[in-house]
Design a protein around this motif. Structure first.
Motif, PDB file in Angstrom:
ATOM      1  N   ALA A   1       0.832  -1.111   0.140  1.00 20.96           N
ATOM      2  CA  ALA A   1       0.168  -0.145  -0.062  1.00 20.96           C
ATOM      3  C   ALA A   1       0.865   1.345  -0.011  1.00 20.96           C
ATOM      4  CB  ALA A   1      -0.849   0.043   1.339  1.00 20.96           C
ATOM      5  N   GLY A   2       0.398   2.317  -0.458  1.00 23.23           N
ATOM      6  CA  GLY A   2       0.962   3.553  -0.481  1.00 23.23           C
ATOM      7  C   GLY A   2       0.121   4.850  -0.922  1.00 23.23           C
ATOM      8  N   ARG A   3       0.662   6.004  -0.913  1.00 15.47           N
ATOM      9  CA  ARG A   3      -0.300   6.995  -1.426  1.00 15.47           C
ATOM     10  C   ARG A   3       0.634   7.692  -2.689  1.00 15.47           C
ATOM     11  NH1 ARG A   3      -4.076   8.129   1.931  1.00 15.47           N
ATOM     12  NH2 ARG A   3      -4.010   7.508   4.133  1.00 15.47           N
ATOM     13  N   PRO A   4      -0.027   7.479  -3.968  1.00 11.28           N
ATOM     14  CA  PRO A   4       0.760   7.882  -5.037  1.00 11.28           C
ATOM     15  C   PRO A   4       1.263   9.613  -4.633  1.00 11.28           C
ATOM     16  CG  PRO A   4      -0.992   6.577  -5.622  1.00 11.28           C
ATOM     17  CD  PRO A   4      -1.051   6.766  -4.381  1.00 11.28           C
ATOM     18  N   ALA A   5       2.054   9.878  -5.504  1.00 11.61           N
ATOM     19  CA  ALA A   5       2.465  11.229  -5.663  1.00 11.61           C
ATOM     20  C   ALA A   5       1.483  12.070  -5.823  1.00 11.61           C
ATOM     21  CB  ALA A   5       3.920  11.709  -6.385  1.00 11.61           C
ATOM     22  N   GLY A   6       1.142  13.187  -5.069  1.00 15.10           N
ATOM     23  CA  GLY A   6      -0.023  14.068  -5.651  1.00 15.10           C
ATOM     24  C   GLY A   6      -1.414  13.819  -5.143  1.00 15.10           C
ATOM     25  N   GLY A   7      -1.679  12.437  -4.709  1.00 18.19           N
ATOM     26  CA  GLY A   7      -2.797  11.900  -4.364  1.00 18.19           C
ATOM     27  C   GLY A   7      -3.097  11.851  -2.791  1.00 18.19           C
TER      28      GLY A   7
END
Length: 318
Positions: free
Chosen positions: A282-288
């Protein structure tokens, strides 16, 4: 759990993950490009066994967790599509299997003379054999009963789902190659023949890891599923006549009555294999702002690890 979740992908991995999340309290929608009958999952022969899946140690744990679930579902086989059926894996040795094998009840080495033909070794067990059209329909029904929904929708990027949900779960299988993008994804083509069952009650497999041709048959309600192939990098989705004839011939060497069985249908599925094995992260895409959870790359064992991977993926959602 609070907030909306969109699961992208409506095969067995997507539906099982969505159901797990919904039953933990999330508001879940499944976005699927294909109807359940058109997914790779619907084509699967669907015998529980950790086949063509990595990483081995984690896959074994996911498979065992799924095995425990299927054992319970088999008590209501007519609704769930899960039955416990006896059979043998020819050419397999107990001491060549991973640690997971020690926890499979009743798994044993075969006795001399128990195997057909020239096979000198094998293992026998009663394992879950899953009628996938029935099981996929059951998963969807249980998901909807838990408040989830399945929507027909094709996406060009996960950003489309992130615009409508706090959490996006990627269960897109082979399509992850373009959507992630992940150039480690590889199609492994599997061709099957469905025939009228001439009285076969037990499953049989003989898979040579060095060959694209395999031999197996699975007695499913209303049909006997014959296989198969494991053609890496081949993305043809149309059945090949010569391949189908060879499949029937190989299976008939084991059970001669199969040679005269009436053909009901031909099927092709593309297994979503991945270099490095399953991706569960899991992760948070850049800018999201949305959390993106990946659960894909299950190769030929999506059904086998579905519940274990679904629970692991749900554990990544706060």
């Amino acid at each position: 759990m609070r907030g909306d979740v969109v699961v992208v992908g409506g095969g067995v991995i997507g539906l099982t993950t969505a159901l797990t999340l919904a039953e933990r309290g999330a508001r879940v929608r499944v976005w699927t490009r294909d109807g359940a009958g058109e997914t790779t999952s619907a084509t699967a022969g669907a015998l529980w066994w950790p086949y063509r899946i990595e990483p081995g140690e984690q896959a074994g744990a996911w498979a065992l967790e799924s095995l425990r679930v299927y054992g319970g579902l088999a008590r209501d086989a007519a609704r769930t599509g899960v039955r416990m059926v006896a059979g043998v894996h020819a050419g397999v040795r107990l001491d060549g299997l991973g640690p997971w094998a020690r926890e499979v009840a009743g798994l044993r080495g075969t006795a001399p003379g128990e195997l057909p033909g020239a096979y000198a070794a094998g293992v026998a067990a009663r394992l879950p054999l899953i009628d996938m059209p029935v099981h996929l329909a059951w998963l969807r029904g249980r998901l909807e009963a838990a408040g989830g929904a399945v929507e027909s929708r094709t996406v060009a990027s996960f950003g489309e789902a992130a615009a409508e949900a706090d959490v996006v779960v990627n269960c897109t299988g082979l399509a992850a190659r373009e959507l992630v993008p992940d150039d480690g994804m590889r199609a492994v083509r599997g061709q099957l023949v469905w025939v009228e069952n001439p009285g076969v009650e037990e499953w049989f497999t003989a898979a040579d890891a060095g060959s694209s041709a395999t031999t197996y048959f699975f007695p499913q309600p209303g049909r006997l599923v014959l296989g198969g192939t494991a053609e890496e990098g081949d993305e043809r989705t149309e059945p090949d006549g010569a391949t189908a004839a060879a499949i029937v011939e190989r299976c008939a060497r084991i059970r001669p009555e199969i040679a005269d069985a009436r053909v009901l249908a031909h099927r092709v599925g593309l297994r979503p294999a991945r270099v490095g094995g399953v991706r569960l992260a899991a992760g948070r895409p850049a800018g999201g702002d949305a959390l993106l959870v990946h659960n894909y790359g299950h190769g030929g064992a999506g059904v086998t690890v579905a519940w274990g991977c679904a629970r692991a993926a749900a554990g990544l959602v706060p």
